[in-house]
Design a protein around this motif. Structure first.
Motif, PDB file in Angstrom:
ATOM      1  N   ARG A  40       0.461  -1.433   0.176  1.00 32.49           N
ATOM      2  CA  ARG A  40       0.192  -0.117  -0.093  1.00 32.49           C
ATOM      3  C   ARG A  40       1.402   1.017   0.197  1.00 32.49           C
ATOM      4  O   ARG A  40       1.799   0.986   0.657  1.00 32.49           O
ATOM      5  N   GLN A  41       0.523   2.633  -0.129  1.00 34.82           N
ATOM      6  CA  GLN A  41       0.822   3.562  -0.364  1.00 34.82           C
ATOM      7  C   GLN A  41       1.574   3.425   1.353  1.00 34.82           C
ATOM      8  O   GLN A  41       2.861   4.164   0.951  1.00 34.82           O
ATOM      9  N   ASP A  42       1.287   3.853   1.739  1.00 35.99           N
ATOM     10  CA  ASP A  42       1.823   4.020   3.775  1.00 35.99           C
ATOM     11  C   ASP A  42       2.795   2.685   4.000  1.00 35.99           C
ATOM     12  O   ASP A  42       3.487   2.388   4.778  1.00 35.99           O
ATOM     13  N   ASN A  61      -2.470  -0.934  -7.472  1.00 34.16           N
ATOM     14  CA  ASN A  61      -1.019  -0.317  -8.213  1.00 34.16           C
ATOM     15  C   ASN A  61      -0.759  -0.188  -9.794  1.00 34.16           C
ATOM     16  O   ASN A  61       0.086   1.714  -9.594  1.00 34.16           O
TER      17      ASN A  61
END
Length: 131
Positions: A40-42, A61
């Motif tokens: 994920r982005q985090d 993604n």
């Protein structure tokens, strides 16, 4: 930019969400998307142990990368899929069908023994032509 799904009776029809071949008028920019994983982005990994959730995150993604290059998943003409367990084929294609519509990209799926992180179950790279 028209993309065409190629089918021939000389080959067995595909079982999944992909075409036997794809043609595209290459008057746009080629976009080469690196292998996308379920990160994920985090930085956390989505769906540890869950191939459906990991496939969903991987498709998100890939979509984000193509969008950043000015395109959509409809511009994707090829994907290469690396999986830890080929027995997950149907589950993977169940999710891919939610992201890719006809004309479908050409595709190769192979089972690998390891990916870059032990929690990754799938990785997909893509080629798109964006006008």
């Amino acid at each position: 930019m028209p993309k065409t799904q190629v089918s021939t009776t000389e080959l067995h029809a595909p079982f999944g969400v992909f075409s036997q071949a794809t043609t595209i008028e290459a008057t746009g920019r080629l976009v080469f998307v690196s292998g996308m994983t379920a990160r994920r982005q985090d930085g956390s990994i989505a769906g540890v142990g869950d191939i459906r959730e990991q496939t969903r995150q991987v498709c998100e993604n890939v979509q984000a990368a193509v969008r950043a290059a000015g395109g959509t998943l409809a511009d994707v003409c090829r994907v290469d899929v690396y999986v830890r367990n080929m027995e997950d084929f149907a589950k993977i294609h169940e999710i891919r069908a939610q992201y890719f519509a006809e004309p479908l990209p050409a595709s190769t799926m192979v089972e690998v023994s390891k990916l870059a992180h032990p929690d990754y179950l799938i990785e997909i790279n893509a080629i798109a032509v964006v006008s």
